[in-house]
Design a protein around this motif. Structure first.
Motif, PDB file in Angstrom:
ATOM      1  N   HIS A  77       0.824  -1.216   0.000  1.00  0.00           N
ATOM      2  CA  HIS A  77       0.000   0.000   0.000  1.00  0.00           C
ATOM      3  C   HIS A  77       0.855   1.262   0.000  1.00  0.00           C
ATOM      4  O   HIS A  77       1.934   1.300   0.583  1.00  0.00           O
ATOM      5  CB  HIS A  77      -1.041  -0.004   1.124  1.00  0.00           C
ATOM      6  N   ASP A 242       6.257   1.676   6.818  1.00  0.00           N
ATOM      7  CA  ASP A 242       4.946   1.040   6.595  1.00  0.00           C
ATOM      8  C   ASP A 242       4.142   1.977   5.689  1.00  0.00           C
ATOM      9  O   ASP A 242       3.640   2.983   6.155  1.00  0.00           O
ATOM     10  CB  ASP A 242       4.230   0.821   7.930  1.00  0.00           C
ATOM     11  N   ASN A 243       4.051   1.821   4.354  1.00  0.00           N
ATOM     12  CA  ASN A 243       4.472   0.604   3.735  1.00  0.00           C
ATOM     13  C   ASN A 243       5.314   0.915   2.492  1.00  0.00           C
ATOM     14  O   ASN A 243       5.247   0.227   1.488  1.00  0.00           O
ATOM     15  CB  ASN A 243       3.237  -0.214   3.382  1.00  0.00           C
ATOM     16  N   GLU A 272      -5.188   2.034   2.412  1.00  0.00           N
ATOM     17  CA  GLU A 272      -5.164   0.896   3.348  1.00  0.00           C
ATOM     18  C   GLU A 272      -5.383   1.364   4.777  1.00  0.00           C
ATOM     19  O   GLU A 272      -6.085   0.713   5.544  1.00  0.00           O
ATOM     20  CB  GLU A 272      -3.823   0.153   3.240  1.00  0.00           C
ATOM     21  N   GLU A 273      -4.787   2.503   5.108  1.00  0.00           N
ATOM     22  CA  GLU A 273      -4.813   2.964   6.508  1.00  0.00           C
ATOM     23  C   GLU A 273      -6.193   3.456   6.948  1.00  0.00           C
ATOM     24  O   GLU A 273      -6.413   3.711   8.120  1.00  0.00           O
ATOM     25  CB  GLU A 273      -3.778   4.087   6.713  1.00  0.00           C
ATOM     26  N   ASP A 318       3.248  -6.294   3.822  1.00  0.00           N
ATOM     27  CA  ASP A 318       3.043  -5.146   4.715  1.00  0.00           C
ATOM     28  C   ASP A 318       3.863  -5.378   5.987  1.00  0.00           C
ATOM     29  O   ASP A 318       4.177  -6.516   6.330  1.00  0.00           O
ATOM     30  CB  ASP A 318       1.548  -5.020   5.041  1.00  0.00           C
TER      31      ASP A 318
HETATM   32 ZN    ZN Z   1       0.772  -1.129   6.466  1.00  0.00          ZN
END
Ligand code: ZN
Length: 435
Positions: A77, A242-243, A272-273, A318
């Motif tokens: 991501h 990350d990431n 994603e977050e 991830d």
């Molecule tokens: Zn992540």
């Protein structure tokens, strides 16, 4: 590889920058951009990419039909938690130019305080106002990424004399306590509206006129470049590992792969977050439609799509929470990855991680063949693991998946710490996977 990694980390302060840098690197390695609005004519052995927002899909078309050889997919991501500046609410107050923030995802907010922050993001302008904008849709305005070169903002803590118990634990109010100070009020040449002062500063940097900006997406970012630390320089310290470490390893492995029987594919999702549910996130149809269109370009039957999915696999890459020496009870010791111990396979009985047994064995084999050790992460029974793009990618496509990643300390802090050897090891494992 180290130089390429540091170049990537220093060029990508936001999700959009990460997507743009991925496109730049992939294009340098022969990947040709396809337009979602046009009919695709894909040929075996050729390299392609498509972009949707801050998400990127790139692939090397396999030599054999996708219905037979399937896809070897690795997903990561592009976004990370952070603070977004509400520049329209900027005001002159108590002698300062200040602006409140909006919180994106789940950052450790205290690590954003008392740091040299800068502003990066994108300005959306009418197409004719942005010569560098490449969007070919005449009607669709284009986002121009930018980053101010030096520090320009600070979010100060309250002095300990005014908050004596801060070291006992302090809950920051996200709206009241995180105002960014952008300077002394009225200081500088222009005496314009506070929000326009901010806009003028970033528009000049992006090479556009402030009054042509339709929308400004501004994020507060670290100014400190990525660095090696530890007495032997074995630790990697940077923001947004990350990431971005996941994006880098997938991209580097894909760029250095050749055309095989299966179609090798790297997918870099935004959002994603914040749960992956968006037009370009892992919980969207982006990946499924890309796969269907690639299969459909050579065999339009429904049967071919189902067979291709069944013949495919996904590695979701991830970061994994590493054992912290000061908080050893946060891990089950038998499943506590350490920095420098090798790539981590993440499993969860409740499928918070996508990992299935068949692919776990494949990953273990890839690690062995690459000459690195594999670590395993299973959370304590009284703790819930974090989310990844793995389960969404698997559910949206019907393709079996596993969750893996590098071990990482201080995930979602402004500054995260990893081991350089874990990054190179996972990149080598992914290279073997694609080949
Ligand atoms: Zn992540």
């Amino acid at each position: 590889m180290k130089q390429a990694l540091f170049g990537f980390l220093d060029a990508t302060p936001t999700a959009l920058h990460t997507a743009c840098e991925l496109v730049r690197v992939l294009s340098e390695h022969g990947f040709r951009r396809l337009d979602e609005r046009e009919r695709w004519d894909v040929r075996s052995g050729e390299r392609y990419l498509l972009v949707r927002g801050a998400s990127v899909v790139a692939w090397i078309q396999g030599q054999r039909a996708a219905a037979e050889a399937g896809f070897r997919i690795a997903v990561a991501h592009t976004d990370s938690p952070g603070l977004k500046l509400k520049h329209s609410a900027a005001r002159n107050q108590d002698g300062y130019l200040v602006a409140p923030v909006e919180v994106y995802g789940s950052p450790i907010v205290s690590t954003w305080l008392d740091r040299d922050l800068t502003i990066a993001g994108s300005l959306t302008v009418a197409p004719q106002a942005a010569p560098q904008a490449r969007d070919r849709a005449a009607l669709r305005p284009a986002a121009v990424p930018f980053r101010l070169s030096g520090a320009c903002a600070v979010i100060p803590n309250l002095a300990i004399h005014l908050n004596r118990t801060i070291n006992d634990g302090f809950a920051y109010n996200m709206h009241d306590h995180l105002h960014a100070i952008l300077g002394i009020a009225g200081n500088g040449e222009s005496q314009s509206e506070p929000s326009m002062t901010v806009l003028q500063a970033v528009a000049g940097c992006a090479g556009v006129e402030a009054d042509q900006v339709l929308l400004a997406e501004l994020y507060l970012c670290d100014t400190q470049p990525a660095a090696l630390t530890g007495l032997s320089g074995e630790l990697l310290s940077a923001s947004r590992l990350d990431n971005r470490a996941g994006c880098f390893t997938v991209c580097d492995a894909l760029c250095n792969s050749g055309a095989g029987d299966a179609t090798a594919m790297g997918v870099f999702f935004d959002h994603e977050e914040i749960g992956s549910r968006s037009w370009a996130g892992a919980d969207s149809v982006l990946l499924r439609h890309a796969i269907e269109r690639i299969v459909g370009a050579t065999d339009g039957s429904t049967e071919a799509r189902y067979r291709a999915a069944a013949a495919s696999c996904i590695i979701s890459n991830d970061a994994a929470n590493a054992l912290h020496p000061s908080y050893r009870d946060k891990h089950d010791r038998a499943y506590a990855p350490i920095l420098g111990g090798g790539p981590v396979l993440k499993s969860d009985a409740n499928q918070r991680y996508a990992t299935v047994p068949e692919l776990s064995a494949l990953f273990a084999q890839l690690c062995r063949e690459s000459g690195c050790t594999m670590q395993q992460l299973v959370s304590r029974a009284d703790m819930r693991p974090g989310s990844t793009v793995g389960p969404f990618s698997a559910a949206q496509t019907g393709i079996a998946a596993i969750d893996v990643g590098i071990p990482l300390l201080a995930m979602h802090s402004m500054r995260e710490t990893a081991a350089l050897t874990d990054v190179t090891a996972l990149r080598d494992v992914l290279l073997r996977y694609f080949r």
